[in-house]
Design a protein around this motif. Structure first.
Motif, mmCIF file in Angstrom:
data_model
loop_
_atom_site.group_PDB
_atom_site.id
_atom_site.type_symbol
_atom_site.label_atom_id
_atom_site.label_comp_id
_atom_site.label_asym_id
_atom_site.label_seq_id
_atom_site.Cartn_x
_atom_site.Cartn_y
_atom_site.Cartn_z
ATOM 1 N N ILE A 30 -22.651 -22.903 51.043
ATOM 2 C CA ILE A 30 -24.019 -21.845 51.488
ATOM 3 C C ILE A 30 -24.635 -22.281 49.731
ATOM 4 N N PHE A 31 -24.942 -22.918 49.238
ATOM 5 C CA PHE A 31 -25.622 -23.692 48.038
ATOM 6 C C PHE A 31 -27.201 -23.040 47.409
ATOM 7 N N SER A 32 -27.469 -22.905 46.542
ATOM 8 C CA SER A 32 -28.583 -22.132 45.869
ATOM 9 C C SER A 32 -29.087 -23.655 44.749
ATOM 10 N N ILE A 33 -30.556 -24.389 44.488
ATOM 11 C CA ILE A 33 -30.269 -25.455 44.586
ATOM 12 C C ILE A 33 -31.992 -24.912 43.290
ATOM 13 N N SER A 34 -31.335 -25.513 42.476
ATOM 14 C CA SER A 34 -32.330 -24.780 40.711
ATOM 15 C C SER A 34 -33.643 -25.938 40.984
ATOM 16 N N ALA A 35 -33.524 -27.229 40.239
ATOM 17 C CA ALA A 35 -34.844 -28.208 39.695
ATOM 18 C C ALA A 35 -34.614 -28.848 41.266
ATOM 19 N N MET A 36 -35.322 -30.250 41.142
ATOM 20 C CA MET A 36 -35.886 -31.373 41.881
ATOM 21 C C MET A 36 -36.696 -32.015 41.843
ATOM 22 N N GLY A 37 -36.580 -32.609 41.749
ATOM 23 C CA GLY A 37 -37.453 -34.489 40.893
ATOM 24 C C GLY A 37 -37.210 -35.718 41.974
ATOM 25 N N GLY A 86 -53.993 -42.968 45.406
ATOM 26 C CA GLY A 86 -54.390 -44.160 44.285
ATOM 27 C C GLY A 86 -53.206 -45.300 43.890
ATOM 28 N N LEU A 87 -52.150 -45.495 44.963
ATOM 29 C CA LEU A 87 -51.236 -46.404 44.720
ATOM 30 C C LEU A 87 -51.547 -47.639 44.511
ATOM 31 N N LYS A 88 -50.848 -48.278 43.033
ATOM 32 C CA LYS A 88 -50.778 -49.314 43.113
ATOM 33 C C LYS A 88 -49.437 -50.399 42.902
ATOM 34 N N PRO A 89 -50.128 -51.511 42.667
ATOM 35 C CA PRO A 89 -48.045 -52.455 42.630
ATOM 36 C C PRO A 89 -47.746 -52.134 42.069
ATOM 37 N N GLU A 90 -48.000 -51.613 40.958
ATOM 38 C CA GLU A 90 -47.140 -51.045 39.990
ATOM 39 C C GLU A 90 -45.673 -49.922 40.428
ATOM 40 N N ASP A 91 -46.259 -49.613 41.149
ATOM 41 C CA ASP A 91 -45.868 -47.706 41.443
ATOM 42 C C ASP A 91 -44.769 -48.592 42.834
ATOM 43 N N THR A 92 -44.385 -50.062 43.019
ATOM 44 C CA THR A 92 -43.807 -50.458 43.823
ATOM 45 C C THR A 92 -42.335 -50.606 43.061
ATOM 46 N N ALA A 93 -41.235 -49.372 44.308
ATOM 47 C CA ALA A 93 -40.027 -49.433 43.634
ATOM 48 C C ALA A 93 -39.703 -48.493 44.631
ATOM 49 N N VAL A 94 -37.879 -48.260 44.173
ATOM 50 C CA VAL A 94 -37.128 -47.481 45.513
ATOM 51 C C VAL A 94 -37.395 -46.242 44.637
ATOM 52 N N TYR A 95 -37.633 -45.423 45.424
ATOM 53 C CA TYR A 95 -37.711 -43.989 44.820
ATOM 54 C C TYR A 95 -36.932 -43.369 45.374
ATOM 55 N N TYR A 96 -35.869 -42.054 44.325
ATOM 56 C CA TYR A 96 -34.825 -41.782 44.891
ATOM 57 C C TYR A 96 -35.343 -40.454 44.598
ATOM 58 N N CYS A 97 -34.957 -39.636 45.300
ATOM 59 C CA CYS A 97 -35.048 -37.703 44.727
ATOM 60 C C CYS A 97 -33.037 -37.073 44.183
ATOM 61 N N ASP A 98 -33.478 -35.715 43.811
ATOM 62 C CA ASP A 98 -32.470 -35.918 42.567
ATOM 63 C C ASP A 98 -32.432 -34.281 42.943
ATOM 64 N N ALA A 99 -31.303 -33.482 42.740
ATOM 65 C CA ALA A 99 -31.403 -31.666 42.999
ATOM 66 C C ALA A 99 -30.070 -31.242 42.214
ATOM 67 N N GLU A 100 -30.356 -30.255 41.684
ATOM 68 C CA GLU A 100 -29.175 -29.708 40.894
ATOM 69 C C GLU A 100 -28.897 -28.350 42.007
ATOM 70 N N ALA A 101 -27.353 -28.333 42.378
ATOM 71 C CA ALA A 101 -27.263 -27.318 43.365
ATOM 72 C C ALA A 101 -26.649 -26.527 42.798
ATOM 73 N N LYS A 102 -25.826 -25.447 43.088
ATOM 74 C CA LYS A 102 -24.402 -24.415 42.837
ATOM 75 C C LYS A 102 -24.297 -24.351 44.900
ATOM 76 N N ILE A 103 -23.020 -24.595 44.871
ATOM 77 C CA ILE A 103 -21.881 -23.941 45.699
ATOM 78 C C ILE A 103 -21.450 -23.182 46.138
ATOM 79 N N TRP A 104 -21.280 -21.799 46.594
ATOM 80 C CA TRP A 104 -20.947 -20.792 46.517
ATOM 81 C C TRP A 104 -19.097 -20.742 47.547
ATOM 82 N N SER A 105 -18.712 -20.295 46.326
ATOM 83 C CA SER A 105 -17.083 -20.042 46.997
ATOM 84 C C SER A 105 -17.031 -19.791 47.606
#
Length: 126
Positions: A30-37, A86-105
């Protein structure tokens, strides 16, 4: 542990659109997520922030994507989205998501940790 699974990357022509999704799963937690990006990394460049969103919905964007990209989230589904227009050639990249999360003990939430997805390729080309 929290796992982030991304989808939605691909090949698109300049001016086109893509929508990336990133869903968080706890294998046995069981976890709780705060910021994501969302971050991106082009060949030969460092990973850089694209957009971020707080648990309350406040957003932050890199100057290069303002007005073209929109980040959003569905807290009930533990999912963050990145609508890219409005995607541009310079938007070419590998895109990663991240999340700050806390796990219930079982009795309390542990410290917040940062988790990353595996990355999804976005290629903007004719």
């Amino acid at each position: 542990q929290v796992q982030l699974v991304e989808s939605g990357g691909g090949l698109v022509q300049p001016g086109g659109s893509l929508r990336l999704s990133c869903a968080a799963f706890g294998s046995a937690s069981i976890f709780s997520i705060s910021a994501m990006g969302w971050y991106r990394q082009a060949p030969g460049k460092q990973r850089a922030l694209v957009a971020a969103i707080s648990s309350g919905g406040s957003t932050n964007y890199a100057d290069s994507v303002k007005g073209r990209f929109t980040i959003s989230r569905d807290n009930a589904k533990n999912t963050v989205y990145l609508q890219m227009n409005g995607l541009k050639p310079e938007d070419t990249a590998v895109y990663y998501c991240d999340a700050e999360a806390k796990i219930w003990s079982g009795t309390y939430y542990g410290p917040s940790r940062l988790y990353w997805g595996q990355g999804t390729q976005v290629t903007v080309s004719t």
